[in-house]
Scaffold this motif. Sequence first.
Motif, PDB file in Angstrom:
ATOM      1  N   GLU A   1       0.739  -0.809   0.130  1.00 54.01           N
ATOM      2  CA  GLU A   1      -0.423   0.028   0.217  1.00 54.01           C
ATOM      3  C   GLU A   1       0.816   0.922  -0.244  1.00 54.01           C
ATOM      4  OE1 GLU A   1      -2.506  -0.342   3.212  1.00 54.01           O
ATOM      5  OE2 GLU A   1      -3.670  -1.487   2.259  1.00 54.01           O
ATOM      6  N   ALA A   2       2.125   1.114   0.342  1.00 47.43           N
ATOM      7  CA  ALA A   2       2.468   2.569   0.539  1.00 47.43           C
ATOM      8  C   ALA A   2       4.094   2.062  -0.784  1.00 47.43           C
ATOM      9  CB  ALA A   2       3.734   2.056   1.895  1.00 47.43           C
ATOM     10  N   ASN A   3       3.670   1.303  -1.707  1.00 46.80           N
ATOM     11  CA  ASN A   3       4.228   1.671  -2.404  1.00 46.80           C
ATOM     12  C   ASN A   3       5.921   0.446  -2.489  1.00 46.80           C
ATOM     13  OD1 ASN A   3       2.063   2.021  -4.317  1.00 46.80           O
ATOM     14  ND2 ASN A   3       2.493   4.759  -3.955  1.00 46.80           N
ATOM     15  N   ILE A   4       5.897   0.378  -2.186  1.00 45.60           N
ATOM     16  CA  ILE A   4       7.278  -0.830  -1.746  1.00 45.60           C
ATOM     17  C   ILE A   4       6.912  -2.038  -2.290  1.00 45.60           C
ATOM     18  CG2 ILE A   4       8.088  -2.183  -0.419  1.00 45.60           C
ATOM     19  CD1 ILE A   4       7.848  -0.176   2.157  1.00 45.60           C
ATOM     20  N   ASP A   5       7.146  -2.493  -3.908  1.00 47.09           N
ATOM     21  CA  ASP A   5       7.221  -3.540  -4.642  1.00 47.09           C
ATOM     22  C   ASP A   5       8.100  -3.992  -4.619  1.00 47.09           C
ATOM     23  OD1 ASP A   5       9.032  -1.791  -6.362  1.00 47.09           O
ATOM     24  OD2 ASP A   5       7.885  -1.500  -7.854  1.00 47.09           O
ATOM     25  N   ILE A   6       9.046  -4.446  -3.683  1.00 48.18           N
ATOM     26  CA  ILE A   6      10.833  -4.833  -3.721  1.00 48.18           C
ATOM     27  C   ILE A   6       9.644  -6.490  -3.577  1.00 48.18           C
ATOM     28  CG2 ILE A   6      12.228  -3.478  -4.321  1.00 48.18           C
ATOM     29  CD1 ILE A   6      13.564  -4.131  -1.471  1.00 48.18           C
ATOM     30  N   PRO A   7      10.971  -7.187  -3.503  1.00 45.34           N
ATOM     31  CA  PRO A   7      10.901  -8.978  -2.469  1.00 45.34           C
ATOM     32  C   PRO A   7      11.049  -8.649  -1.021  1.00 45.34           C
ATOM     33  CG  PRO A   7      12.090  -8.981  -4.640  1.00 45.34           C
ATOM     34  CD  PRO A   7      11.916  -7.703  -4.918  1.00 45.34           C
ATOM     35  N   ILE A   8       9.859  -9.777  -0.230  1.00 44.01           N
ATOM     36  CA  ILE A   8       9.403  -9.294   0.709  1.00 44.01           C
ATOM     37  C   ILE A   8      10.500 -10.727   1.480  1.00 44.01           C
ATOM     38  CG2 ILE A   8       8.973  -8.802   2.798  1.00 44.01           C
ATOM     39  CD1 ILE A   8       7.515  -6.516   1.232  1.00 44.01           C
ATOM     40  N   ILE A   9      11.239 -10.487   1.505  1.00 44.14           N
ATOM     41  CA  ILE A   9      11.540 -12.712   2.207  1.00 44.14           C
ATOM     42  C   ILE A   9      11.475 -12.480   3.923  1.00 44.14           C
ATOM     43  CG2 ILE A   9      13.725 -13.993   2.181  1.00 44.14           C
ATOM     44  CD1 ILE A   9      14.929 -12.409   0.586  1.00 44.14           C
ATOM     45  N   PRO A  10      10.992 -13.286   4.426  1.00 43.71           N
ATOM     46  CA  PRO A  10      10.446 -13.651   5.215  1.00 43.71           C
ATOM     47  C   PRO A  10      11.419 -14.529   6.163  1.00 43.71           C
ATOM     48  CG  PRO A  10       9.285 -15.626   4.222  1.00 43.71           C
ATOM     49  CD  PRO A  10       9.706 -14.718   3.005  1.00 43.71           C
ATOM     50  N   GLY A  11      12.096 -14.117   7.196  1.00 49.65           N
ATOM     51  CA  GLY A  11      12.853 -14.618   8.177  1.00 49.65           C
ATOM     52  C   GLY A  11      12.643 -15.743   9.392  1.00 49.65           C
ATOM     53  N   ILE A  12      12.651 -16.706   9.809  1.00 48.47           N
ATOM     54  CA  ILE A  12      12.239 -17.679  10.324  1.00 48.47           C
ATOM     55  C   ILE A  12      13.068 -17.860  11.067  1.00 48.47           C
ATOM     56  CG2 ILE A  12      11.172 -20.406  10.650  1.00 48.47           C
ATOM     57  CD1 ILE A  12       9.184 -17.517   9.787  1.00 48.47           C
ATOM     58  N   LYS A  13      13.629 -18.736  12.864  1.00 44.82           N
ATOM     59  CA  LYS A  13      13.978 -19.076  13.471  1.00 44.82           C
ATOM     60  C   LYS A  13      13.790 -20.089  14.048  1.00 44.82           C
ATOM     61  CE  LYS A  13      16.360 -17.937  18.355  1.00 44.82           C
ATOM     62  NZ  LYS A  13      17.346 -18.589  18.014  1.00 44.82           N
ATOM     63  N   PRO A  14      13.944 -21.055  14.142  1.00 38.28           N
ATOM     64  CA  PRO A  14      13.630 -22.919  14.574  1.00 38.28           C
ATOM     65  C   PRO A  14      13.991 -22.443  16.648  1.00 38.28           C
ATOM     66  CG  PRO A  14      15.299 -22.885  13.098  1.00 38.28           C
ATOM     67  CD  PRO A  14      15.638 -21.698  13.088  1.00 38.28           C
ATOM     68  N   VAL A  15      12.610 -22.488  17.074  1.00 40.73           N
ATOM     69  CA  VAL A  15      12.899 -22.903  18.600  1.00 40.73           C
ATOM     70  C   VAL A  15      12.548 -24.314  19.032  1.00 40.73           C
ATOM     71  CG1 VAL A  15      11.892 -21.163  20.237  1.00 40.73           C
ATOM     72  CG2 VAL A  15      11.860 -19.689  18.819  1.00 40.73           C
ATOM     73  N   VAL A  16      13.781 -24.192  20.024  1.00 43.30           N
ATOM     74  CA  VAL A  16      13.257 -25.977  19.869  1.00 43.30           C
ATOM     75  C   VAL A  16      13.033 -25.948  22.146  1.00 43.30           C
ATOM     76  CG1 VAL A  16      13.710 -26.819  18.442  1.00 43.30           C
ATOM     77  CG2 VAL A  16      15.360 -25.817  19.689  1.00 43.30           C
ATOM     78  N   SER A  17      13.195 -24.843  22.299  1.00 39.58           N
ATOM     79  CA  SER A  17      12.947 -25.258  24.150  1.00 39.58           C
ATOM     80  C   SER A  17      13.076 -24.014  24.232  1.00 39.58           C
ATOM     81  CB  SER A  17      15.125 -25.190  24.239  1.00 39.58           C
ATOM     82  OG  SER A  17      15.265 -23.493  24.912  1.00 39.58           O
ATOM     83  N   LEU A  18      11.899 -24.230  25.363  1.00 40.11           N
ATOM     84  CA  LEU A  18      10.861 -23.321  26.365  1.00 40.11           C
ATOM     85  C   LEU A  18      11.756 -22.135  26.765  1.00 40.11           C
ATOM     86  CD1 LEU A  18       7.510 -22.275  26.713  1.00 40.11           C
ATOM     87  CD2 LEU A  18       8.514 -23.291  29.197  1.00 40.11           C
ATOM     88  N   ARG A  19      12.761 -22.825  27.536  1.00 41.82           N
ATOM     89  CA  ARG A  19      13.951 -20.727  27.324  1.00 41.82           C
ATOM     90  C   ARG A  19      14.376 -20.167  26.037  1.00 41.82           C
ATOM     91  NH1 ARG A  19      19.738 -22.467  30.287  1.00 41.82           N
ATOM     92  NH2 ARG A  19      20.254 -19.481  30.449  1.00 41.82           N
ATOM     93  N   SER A  20      14.813 -20.564  24.963  1.00 36.25           N
ATOM     94  CA  SER A  20      14.744 -19.861  24.454  1.00 36.25           C
ATOM     95  C   SER A  20      13.329 -19.123  24.035  1.00 36.25           C
ATOM     96  CB  SER A  20      15.191 -20.651  23.155  1.00 36.25           C
ATOM     97  OG  SER A  20      14.197 -21.632  22.866  1.00 36.25           O
TER      98      SER A  20
END
Length: 325
Positions: free
Chosen positions: A225-244
């Motif tokens: 909507e703000a006319n930003i038309d370049i690719p937006i790549i999602p960043g994902i972090k594996p989370v495997v413990s309640l502490r983290s």
Amino acid sequence: MKIRDILKEENKTFLSLEFVPPERGGSIDNIIRVMDTLMSFSPSFINITNHPPITHYVEMENGIAKMRLSKRPGTIGLAVAMKYRYPSVEVIPHIVCKGLSKYQLEDLLIELNYLGVENLFVIRGDAGVSDGNERPKDEWKYAKDLVKQISNMNKGVYLYPVDNAVPTNFCVGVAGYPEKHYESLNFEEDIQHLKEKIESGADFVITQMFFDLDVYKRFVDAAREANIDIPIIPGIKPVVSLRSLRNIPKRFFVNIPSELVKSMQEAKTPKEEWMAGIRYMSKLVERLLDYGVPGIHVFTMGHGKSTKDLLKAVFGRQRVTGQFL
């Protein structure tokens, strides 16, 4: 290969990874071992993080010495080492505004150009790490300023006047914050800041981590909507413990969905916590792929097992050859 060219390839959803340099005095051997185990998933590129120097007080033989050091130096060295060890994978060092003057940054960019590094990821750096009057006089205040400097160099315009300057040819990525940067007053202001980085010459965006597809979709919709038309790549972090999981909101100012919290709280053993995290994150990745994202960027933090388990949960044991299957 430029990341912008990878992004233009049709019918391909790529995988990218992010690594953190070892602490001062450490070895890159573990990072190499982790990368070796993940090469079967054919990552298209890897990011190497960078952090500005901070003030340390170190006990020396003749007393306490005050010095400005990075806890994890070696971003450029690690990036180049990875570039030549894995020639099929593009490497992107993080370039940080904080801690260097714009003239020092120009010298650094020239070095990277000579080394054959074509892709850069530009960030401001954490607020407050350039301590008061110790901040370089000509330090850029915002990432958009450094993006503009790189864009000018790509046109042959250097800060120091040079006749017949040869243009650089960098492709530039910047960070996006689906839940807004913690310093922005509101979400709309943060989108405006992102737009300014794009207008300065950025080619793609990698998001901060998030844990809810709707958060990413809202962010992308607002950017478009703000006319930003370049690719937006999602960043994902594996989370495997309640502490983290508990540490993430304190460090990254993101929300953790109730479904993920509940599944990990109900786990009876560390193994069950691990599997609960992998199940939730693999489901999120699958939903992102169904949504049609350009790629998946995984913040490995140097932990190969959780990243590999996540990718295996999504794609099985079959080798990914150039695109997600």
